[in-house]
Motif scaffolding. Structure first.
Motif, PDB file in Angstrom:
ATOM      1  N   UNK A   1      29.938  46.867  33.797  1.00  0.00           N
ATOM      2  CA  UNK A   1      29.596  47.945  34.858  1.00  0.00           C
ATOM      3  C   UNK A   1      30.785  48.819  35.038  1.00  0.00           C
ATOM      4  N   UNK A   2      30.518  50.103  34.545  1.00  0.00           N
ATOM      5  CA  UNK A   2      31.475  51.130  34.646  1.00  0.00           C
ATOM      6  C   UNK A   2      32.162  51.194  36.065  1.00  0.00           C
ATOM      7  N   UNK A   3      33.358  51.672  36.376  1.00  0.00           N
ATOM      8  CA  UNK A   3      34.142  51.519  37.700  1.00  0.00           C
ATOM      9  C   UNK A   3      33.178  52.694  38.384  1.00  0.00           C
ATOM     10  N   UNK A   4      33.242  52.402  39.815  1.00  0.00           N
ATOM     11  CA  UNK A   4      32.836  53.541  40.799  1.00  0.00           C
ATOM     12  C   UNK A   4      33.889  54.292  41.320  1.00  0.00           C
ATOM     13  N   UNK A   5      34.078  55.511  41.063  1.00  0.00           N
ATOM     14  CA  UNK A   5      35.051  56.447  41.909  1.00  0.00           C
ATOM     15  C   UNK A   5      36.361  55.657  41.937  1.00  0.00           C
ATOM     16  N   UNK A   6      37.020  55.430  40.747  1.00  0.00           N
ATOM     17  CA  UNK A   6      38.129  54.652  40.438  1.00  0.00           C
ATOM     18  C   UNK A   6      39.489  55.296  40.792  1.00  0.00           C
ATOM     19  N   UNK A   7      39.667  56.712  41.248  1.00  0.00           N
ATOM     20  CA  UNK A   7      40.472  57.426  41.737  1.00  0.00           C
ATOM     21  C   UNK A   7      40.529  57.112  43.475  1.00  0.00           C
ATOM     22  N   UNK A   8      39.491  56.804  43.911  1.00  0.00           N
ATOM     23  CA  UNK A   8      39.469  56.768  45.236  1.00  0.00           C
ATOM     24  C   UNK A   8      39.303  55.190  45.792  1.00  0.00           C
ATOM     25  N   UNK A   9      38.520  54.549  45.078  1.00  0.00           N
ATOM     26  CA  UNK A   9      38.208  53.378  45.446  1.00  0.00           C
ATOM     27  C   UNK A   9      38.902  52.116  44.473  1.00  0.00           C
ATOM     28  N   UNK A  10      38.949  51.067  45.181  1.00  0.00           N
ATOM     29  CA  UNK A  10      39.650  49.822  44.447  1.00  0.00           C
ATOM     30  C   UNK A  10      38.379  49.076  43.773  1.00  0.00           C
ATOM     31  N   UNK A  11      38.102  49.154  42.483  1.00  0.00           N
ATOM     32  CA  UNK A  11      37.014  48.476  41.734  1.00  0.00           C
ATOM     33  C   UNK A  11      37.503  46.740  41.508  1.00  0.00           C
ATOM     34  N   UNK A  12      36.731  45.970  42.082  1.00  0.00           N
ATOM     35  CA  UNK A  12      37.131  44.677  41.602  1.00  0.00           C
ATOM     36  C   UNK A  12      35.925  44.189  40.807  1.00  0.00           C
ATOM     37  N   UNK A  13      36.242  43.756  39.645  1.00  0.00           N
ATOM     38  CA  UNK A  13      34.854  42.812  38.975  1.00  0.00           C
ATOM     39  C   UNK A  13      35.147  41.313  38.868  1.00  0.00           C
ATOM     40  N   UNK A  14      34.101  40.787  39.320  1.00  0.00           N
ATOM     41  CA  UNK A  14      33.710  39.272  39.417  1.00  0.00           C
ATOM     42  C   UNK A  14      33.124  38.854  38.383  1.00  0.00           C
ATOM     43  N   UNK A  15      33.465  37.835  37.699  1.00  0.00           N
ATOM     44  CA  UNK A  15      32.893  37.448  36.699  1.00  0.00           C
ATOM     45  C   UNK A  15      33.600  36.285  36.009  1.00  0.00           C
ATOM     46  N   UNK A  16      32.880  35.468  34.965  1.00  0.00           N
ATOM     47  CA  UNK A  16      33.643  34.400  34.403  1.00  0.00           C
ATOM     48  C   UNK A  16      34.284  35.082  33.083  1.00  0.00           C
ATOM     49  N   UNK A  17      35.903  34.828  33.459  1.00  0.00           N
ATOM     50  CA  UNK A  17      36.700  35.451  32.281  1.00  0.00           C
ATOM     51  C   UNK A  17      36.724  34.371  31.145  1.00  0.00           C
ATOM     52  N   UNK A  18      36.988  33.183  31.354  1.00  0.00           N
ATOM     53  CA  UNK A  18      37.175  32.259  30.368  1.00  0.00           C
ATOM     54  C   UNK A  18      38.459  31.933  30.055  1.00  0.00           C
ATOM     55  N   UNK A  19      39.038  31.035  29.230  1.00  0.00           N
ATOM     56  CA  UNK A  19      40.314  30.883  28.780  1.00  0.00           C
ATOM     57  C   UNK A  19      41.097  30.390  29.765  1.00  0.00           C
ATOM     58  N   UNK A  20      40.992  29.983  30.872  1.00  0.00           N
ATOM     59  CA  UNK A  20      41.791  29.497  31.962  1.00  0.00           C
ATOM     60  C   UNK A  20      42.373  30.499  32.635  1.00  0.00           C
ATOM     61  N   UNK A  21      41.938  31.907  32.563  1.00  0.00           N
ATOM     62  CA  UNK A  21      42.556  32.958  33.128  1.00  0.00           C
ATOM     63  C   UNK A  21      41.706  33.153  34.568  1.00  0.00           C
ATOM     64  N   UNK A  22      42.609  33.397  35.709  1.00  0.00           N
ATOM     65  CA  UNK A  22      41.930  33.355  36.944  1.00  0.00           C
ATOM     66  C   UNK A  22      41.618  34.832  37.300  1.00  0.00           C
ATOM     67  N   UNK A  23      42.636  35.699  36.893  1.00  0.00           N
ATOM     68  CA  UNK A  23      42.304  36.942  37.174  1.00  0.00           C
ATOM     69  C   UNK A  23      43.434  37.998  36.262  1.00  0.00           C
ATOM     70  N   UNK A  24      43.227  39.516  36.530  1.00  0.00           N
ATOM     71  CA  UNK A  24      44.171  40.085  35.871  1.00  0.00           C
ATOM     72  C   UNK A  24      43.758  41.563  36.481  1.00  0.00           C
ATOM     73  N   UNK A  25      44.932  42.340  36.328  1.00  0.00           N
ATOM     74  CA  UNK A  25      45.003  43.910  37.090  1.00  0.00           C
ATOM     75  C   UNK A  25      45.238  44.731  35.961  1.00  0.00           C
ATOM     76  N   UNK A  26      44.884  46.046  36.422  1.00  0.00           N
ATOM     77  CA  UNK A  26      45.571  47.117  35.560  1.00  0.00           C
ATOM     78  C   UNK A  26      46.548  47.878  36.586  1.00  0.00           C
ATOM     79  N   UNK A  27      47.942  48.041  35.894  1.00  0.00           N
ATOM     80  CA  UNK A  27      49.082  48.538  36.660  1.00  0.00           C
ATOM     81  C   UNK A  27      48.635  50.109  36.757  1.00  0.00           C
TER      82      UNK A  27
END
Length: 318
Positions: free
Chosen positions: A168-194
């Motif tokens: 899913x493409x982000x929605x208004x990413x310059x004014x809203x925090x987009x948080x994707x919820x999915x199965x990442x795999x490989x033991x990764x709980x999450x990650x963020x873009x700086x």
């Protein structure tokens, strides 16, 4: 405590790639996520730096601007409200997590960022004198977008953020925090873009098993602190050990750490770095279990607020 000696050139050096290990793959190293916290933000950043050499210069400029804001005190006053868009990608009914579970994550973020979390006043905290208090950052559930998929895992190559790759493409990413919820795999709980990366991939990704406090939230990462940690990255906080042995997280009131801490360290745990300081293992930017982390520092609060200042990396959220 660390002293910061930051210049634009030093910041640029900090953002240089330190290794050639490929992290942007469909499957990451197999780690048991129930045993250790896995955050891929630093590895994803290194992959972005390799793909786009100009990003290092841009992030060095952000760092210089951040330090200038910290030194001159030009930060946002009042409460900064951040609209949150949840992008839920699911293959099974368990992955299609409920609205109640999504709201529980918003509730945790608001408690952790306002220092109203129930464990904030933990009596044996050796760093109670530098706890941040209210960061004046508030999160509001704006929208939930759901999409069925056949993918069993998404990896850390940002595929979940691109409709051309089934995401899913982000929605208004310059004014809203987009948080994707999915199965990442490989033991990764999450990650963020700086701050500083492309708006087309900006936001946070959390595995559905480690989001919120109800539903599929899985012990020992069932208190919503994975999102608190990753949103910290999104607001320009580094891992507390600086992603290097006795490294710097660019915050003056956090101690030097050898490396990440796991589980819940014993009270009084010390670093073997210079001066053997007490480690701030209860900080949200360490790798401890959810029940072991419960504070940001004053310096981290100031650093996060700096990204919203006029001309700063996330000023568009004002």
């Amino acid at each position: 405590m660390k002293k910061l000696l930051l210049t634009a050139s030093a910041a640029l050096l900090m953002f240089s790639c330190q290794n050639d290990n490929e992290s942007a793959t469909t499957e990451t190293t197999n780690v048991d996520a129930t045993a250790h916290r896995g955050c891929a933000s630093h590895e994803v950043l290194e992959a972005q730096l390799r793909a786009n050499p100009a990003l290092a210069k841009k992030m060095a400029e952000i760092e210089a601007q951040t330090q200038n804001t910290l030194e001159t005190g030009r930060i946002v006053n009042g409460v900064m409200e951040i609209p949150v868009v949840f992008n839920v990608l699911y293959r099974t009914s368990a992955e299609n997590i409920s609205l109640a579970q999504l709201q529980s994550q918003i509730d945790v973020l608001n408690k952790d960022f306002s220092a109203t979390n129930s464990d904030y006043n933990t009596s044996n905290n050796p760093y109670s004198s530098v706890r941040s208090g209210n960061t004046n950052i508030r999160f509001v559930l704006d929208q939930v977008i759901r999409k069925s998929t056949t993918k069993t895992s998404w990896g850390t190559n940002d595929a979940m953020k691109k409709s051309t790759q089934g995401g899913l493409n982000p929605t208004s990413p310059t004014t809203k925090l987009n948080l994707w919820v999915c199965t990442i795999g490989g033991g990764i709980l999450g990650y963020a873009q700086f701050p500083g990366g492309s708006s087309s991939t900006d936001g946070v990704v959390i595995d559905s098993k480690y989001l919120g406090t109800t539903g599929t939230a899985t012990y020992p990462f069932n208190l919503g602190r994975t999102a608190t940690h990753e949103v910290g990255h999104w607001l320009n906080l580094r891992h507390i050990w600086g992603d290097a042995t006795c490294g710097s997280d660019l915050v003056s009131d956090t101690p030097v750490h050898n490396t990440a801490n796991y589980g819940v360290p014993a009270v009084g745990h010390r670093s073997t770095c210079s001066g053997t300081p007490l480690e701030m293992y209860m900080n949200y930017m360490d790798y401890t279990d959810d029940r072991g982390m419960y504070m940001f520092s004053v310096g981290q609060k100031t650093r996060m607020n700096a990204v919203f200042a006029v001309g700063a990396a996330r000023a568009s959220f004002r």
